[in-house]
Design an enzyme around this catalytic site. Sequence first.
Site: not given
Length: 339
Positions: A28, A51, A83-84, A86, A108, A191, A195, A252
């Site tokens: 993102q 990095s 997320d983990h 942040q 998110h 969300d 998932e 079909s």
Amino acid sequence: MPNRYYESDGSLADLGGVAIAIIGYGSQGHAHSLNLRDSGLDVVVGARQGSDNWKKAEAAGLRVMTAFDAAAAAGIIMLLVPDHVQPAVYEHDIAPNLGPGKTLMFAHGFNIHFKQIVPPPEVDVSMIAPKAPGHRVRELFVEDVGVPALVAIHQDASGKALKRALAYALALGCLKAGVIETDFREETESDLFGEQAVLCGGCSELIRAGFETLVEAGYAPEIAYFECLHELKLIVDLIYEGGLSYMRFSVSDTAEYGDYTRGPRIVDQQTRARMKEILGEIQSGKFAREWIDENKTGRRNFLAMRQSGAGLPIERVGSELREMMTFLKRKKEIGVPVQ
């Protein structure tokens, strides 16, 4: 019906010419940075110095700083690391640089909803959540199409949080496709449920179960792979383009009849009951606590499951078969997001 917003609802003037810090340059992050830059905004990328992501952002012609310096230099801060990660990034790099008039944004709502991040009351807190992976956000922006997104406001200290969020969505390209208003709770819980029960967890296990059922019955693994995994994209593309009815129109009559009569025997009342259990675990915070604890204790279970999943027979067969599919080669060889 929730509010919906389009290009006429957003104005870049509402961003007031302030610098925007994109913290993280992954899937993102790269899309947000490039799209906002190409929309004429002042963008700075926050990354770990030296990095690979720092080098990629520099190579794309973006201004790059440490996360701390980027947050200090910007009036709007979009947090796009995983997320983990942040909470630690927030505490170390962002919180010291927040103050009245600043905006903290997310794609998110996990850490806000589950109170892993608690911003001070004098800042705006909002969300723009594109409903596509980052490479698609970038690709469709370049094609002048855009992807749909969700917008949510958690704190509106300035009285302008929604206008600024919509201006951000305009620069990202999402207002071309439409942005739907929600809140952090609804976005986060729906969300996670999608998932776990359908898109990743449910779909992966259905594919695996179908493949193993055919192989255990004596069918060739290669045939089972094509029938239970490879062709899934064809079906999903039809559903994506026109819903379930268009898919059923396109397949079909035999397949359509099997859909109506056998599908409910696979996803039966017991399955639906387990879906409700999973949703309840999300709503109660049980899943969030489990995932937070997993990360705090070294991710041993998570990494073991990842390794086990990579070694499944369906993965080995698929790897061999994909070597035959020359049309997949280019995608397979790309090691970085499309820019």
